[in-house]
Design a protein around this motif. Sequence first.
Motif, PDB file in Angstrom:
ATOM      1  N   LYS A  89       0.832  -1.203   0.000  1.00 22.49           N
ATOM      2  CA  LYS A  89       0.000   0.000   0.000  1.00 22.49           C
ATOM      3  C   LYS A  89       0.867   1.253   0.000  1.00 22.49           C
ATOM      4  CE  LYS A  89      -1.803   1.333   3.821  1.00 22.49           C
ATOM      5  NZ  LYS A  89      -2.618   1.420   5.062  1.00 22.49           N
ATOM      6  N   PHE A  90       1.903   1.279   0.853  1.00 19.98           N
ATOM      7  CA  PHE A  90       2.774   2.448   0.908  1.00 19.98           C
ATOM      8  C   PHE A  90       3.558   2.620  -0.402  1.00 19.98           C
ATOM      9  CE2 PHE A  90       2.703   1.662   5.658  1.00 19.98           C
ATOM     10  CZ  PHE A  90       1.824   2.713   5.898  1.00 19.98           C
ATOM     11  N   ARG A  91       3.966   1.489  -1.017  1.00 19.90           N
ATOM     12  CA  ARG A  91       4.696   1.579  -2.279  1.00 19.90           C
ATOM     13  C   ARG A  91       3.801   2.164  -3.374  1.00 19.90           C
ATOM     14  NH1 ARG A  91       5.861  -3.418  -2.757  1.00 19.90           N
ATOM     15  NH2 ARG A  91       7.830  -3.323  -1.630  1.00 19.90           N
ATOM     16  N   ILE A  92       2.555   1.711  -3.405  1.00 20.23           N
ATOM     17  CA  ILE A  92       1.621   2.233  -4.407  1.00 20.23           C
ATOM     18  C   ILE A  92       1.346   3.716  -4.165  1.00 20.23           C
ATOM     19  CG2 ILE A  92      -0.759   2.084  -5.229  1.00 20.23           C
ATOM     20  CD1 ILE A  92      -0.614  -0.922  -4.756  1.00 20.23           C
ATOM     21  N   ALA A  93       1.168   4.079  -2.875  1.00 18.23           N
ATOM     22  CA  ALA A  93       0.913   5.488  -2.559  1.00 18.23           C
ATOM     23  C   ALA A  93       2.089   6.364  -2.973  1.00 18.23           C
ATOM     24  CB  ALA A  93       0.641   5.644  -1.059  1.00 18.23           C
ATOM     25  N   LYS A  94       3.317   5.866  -2.741  1.00 16.03           N
ATOM     26  CA  LYS A  94       4.505   6.630  -3.145  1.00 16.03           C
ATOM     27  C   LYS A  94       4.572   6.744  -4.662  1.00 16.03           C
ATOM     28  CE  LYS A  94       9.508   6.906  -2.576  1.00 16.03           C
ATOM     29  NZ  LYS A  94       9.743   7.175  -3.998  1.00 16.03           N
ATOM     30  N   GLY A  95       4.238   5.633  -5.364  1.00 15.42           N
ATOM     31  CA  GLY A  95       4.242   5.681  -6.817  1.00 15.42           C
ATOM     32  C   GLY A  95       3.233   6.680  -7.355  1.00 15.42           C
ATOM     33  N   VAL A  96       2.045   6.707  -6.748  1.00 11.20           N
ATOM     34  CA  VAL A  96       1.026   7.672  -7.172  1.00 11.20           C
ATOM     35  C   VAL A  96       1.495   9.101  -6.923  1.00 11.20           C
ATOM     36  CG1 VAL A  96      -1.297   8.514  -6.681  1.00 11.20           C
ATOM     37  CG2 VAL A  96      -0.880   6.051  -6.866  1.00 11.20           C
ATOM     38  N   SER A  97       2.120   9.313  -5.746  1.00  7.84           N
ATOM     39  CA  SER A  97       2.628  10.647  -5.439  1.00  7.84           C
ATOM     40  C   SER A  97       3.716  11.068  -6.431  1.00  7.84           C
ATOM     41  CB  SER A  97       3.178  10.666  -4.007  1.00  7.84           C
ATOM     42  OG  SER A  97       3.737  11.923  -3.702  1.00  7.84           O
ATOM     43  N   ASP A  98       4.625  10.137  -6.758  1.00  6.72           N
ATOM     44  CA  ASP A  98       5.683  10.458  -7.727  1.00  6.72           C
ATOM     45  C   ASP A  98       5.092  10.776  -9.096  1.00  6.72           C
ATOM     46  OD1 ASP A  98       7.504  10.045  -5.740  1.00  6.72           O
ATOM     47  OD2 ASP A  98       8.043   8.014  -6.376  1.00  6.72           O
ATOM     48  N   LEU A  99       4.072   9.996  -9.489  1.00  6.88           N
ATOM     49  CA  LEU A  99       3.444  10.251 -10.788  1.00  6.88           C
ATOM     50  C   LEU A  99       2.744  11.604 -10.811  1.00  6.88           C
ATOM     51  CD1 LEU A  99       1.938   6.744 -11.653  1.00  6.88           C
ATOM     52  CD2 LEU A  99       3.864   7.883 -12.757  1.00  6.88           C
ATOM     53  N   GLU A 100       2.109  11.971  -9.699  1.00  5.76           N
ATOM     54  CA  GLU A 100       1.463  13.280  -9.649  1.00  5.76           C
ATOM     55  C   GLU A 100       2.491  14.398  -9.760  1.00  5.76           C
ATOM     56  OE1 GLU A 100      -0.707  13.243  -6.036  1.00  5.76           O
ATOM     57  OE2 GLU A 100      -2.400  12.102  -6.848  1.00  5.76           O
ATOM     58  N   MET A 101       3.619  14.248  -9.062  1.00  8.15           N
ATOM     59  CA  MET A 101       4.664  15.260  -9.144  1.00  8.15           C
ATOM     60  C   MET A 101       5.235  15.341 -10.553  1.00  8.15           C
ATOM     61  SD  MET A 101       6.668  14.581  -5.539  1.00  8.15           S
ATOM     62  CE  MET A 101       7.945  15.747  -5.970  1.00  8.15           C
ATOM     63  N   GLU A 102       5.454  14.174 -11.176  1.00 14.56           N
ATOM     64  CA  GLU A 102       5.979  14.159 -12.541  1.00 14.56           C
ATOM     65  C   GLU A 102       4.982  14.781 -13.508  1.00 14.56           C
ATOM     66  OE1 GLU A 102       8.623  13.419 -15.688  1.00 14.56           O
ATOM     67  OE2 GLU A 102       8.838  13.647 -13.510  1.00 14.56           O
ATOM     68  N   THR A 103       3.691  14.502 -13.290  1.00  9.06           N
ATOM     69  CA  THR A 103       2.656  15.085 -14.151  1.00  9.06           C
ATOM     70  C   THR A 103       2.650  16.603 -14.030  1.00  9.06           C
ATOM     71  OG1 THR A 103       1.294  13.097 -13.921  1.00  9.06           O
ATOM     72  CG2 THR A 103       0.189  15.116 -14.639  1.00  9.06           C
ATOM     73  N   GLU A 104       2.745  17.101 -12.783  1.00  6.39           N
ATOM     74  CA  GLU A 104       2.788  18.550 -12.595  1.00  6.39           C
ATOM     75  C   GLU A 104       4.022  19.161 -13.258  1.00  6.39           C
ATOM     76  OE1 GLU A 104       2.628  19.185  -8.441  1.00  6.39           O
ATOM     77  OE2 GLU A 104       0.526  18.558  -8.222  1.00  6.39           O
ATOM     78  N   ARG A 105       5.168  18.464 -13.156  1.00 12.34           N
ATOM     79  CA  ARG A 105       6.397  18.981 -13.777  1.00 12.34           C
ATOM     80  C   ARG A 105       6.251  19.046 -15.291  1.00 12.34           C
ATOM     81  NH1 ARG A 105      10.845  17.709 -16.340  1.00 12.34           N
ATOM     82  NH2 ARG A 105      10.154  15.561 -16.646  1.00 12.34           N
ATOM     83  N   LEU A 106       5.679  17.966 -15.867  1.00 16.06           N
ATOM     84  CA  LEU A 106       5.509  17.937 -17.315  1.00 16.06           C
ATOM     85  C   LEU A 106       4.493  18.979 -17.779  1.00 16.06           C
ATOM     86  CD1 LEU A 106       5.549  14.082 -17.982  1.00 16.06           C
ATOM     87  CD2 LEU A 106       7.357  15.736 -18.484  1.00 16.06           C
TER      88      LEU A 106
END
Length: 199
Positions: A89-106
């Motif tokens: 669960k924590f790994r998935i949550a971290k992955g989602v957070s990283d994807l959101e940050m990457e999406t905002e950067r892009l």
Amino acid sequence: MLLEEDPSTLIRHTITNFNIAPDKLAVARVSESLSTLQQARDLRLRDAETSLKKLARNLSTLKSQHDELTSTHSSAAHASEIARLDTQKFRIAKGVSDLEMETERLQAQQAELAARLQELELQGVDGGEFGVSGGSVEDEVLLRLKVYRSLGIDIERDNKDGEFNRAVVRNDRKGDVHVVNIDRKFSRYFYANYFWQIL
């Protein structure tokens, strides 16, 4: 005289005078009531014994099921599974957070590139800070080089013929550097797609 009479006769007269018939009827009724009560008591006792046996069977069945579940359940395995699911669960949550940050950067990068593109379109080939000389080809090249550098791409010239023959692509987010030799047999569209894949 009284004592001269037969004793049996005296006893019969005495019994007749006592009139015990109502008492006998009362005793018979009491005996009948006691018999009825005893039958009712026996019936209730049999019902209670039947219910007790049924409850004992149900208890035995439930106890067997409980023992079976207890024997097949491993508290250590359960705790291990809970820990594994928590980690996942924590790994998935971290992955989602990283994807959101990457999406905002892009998205920010996309907005910046769109603004620069609009600025270049408004300036035209001859406009902007490089348009003083009247729109030479060199000004257009400088504008393109500026856009490439803003994306992390450095284009290098060949010392012999002055043509652009190599590109150094830097990806600061991944910390990668790619050197791409430019061959004219491949189209600009091919290199544009390749550069975007690297970036």
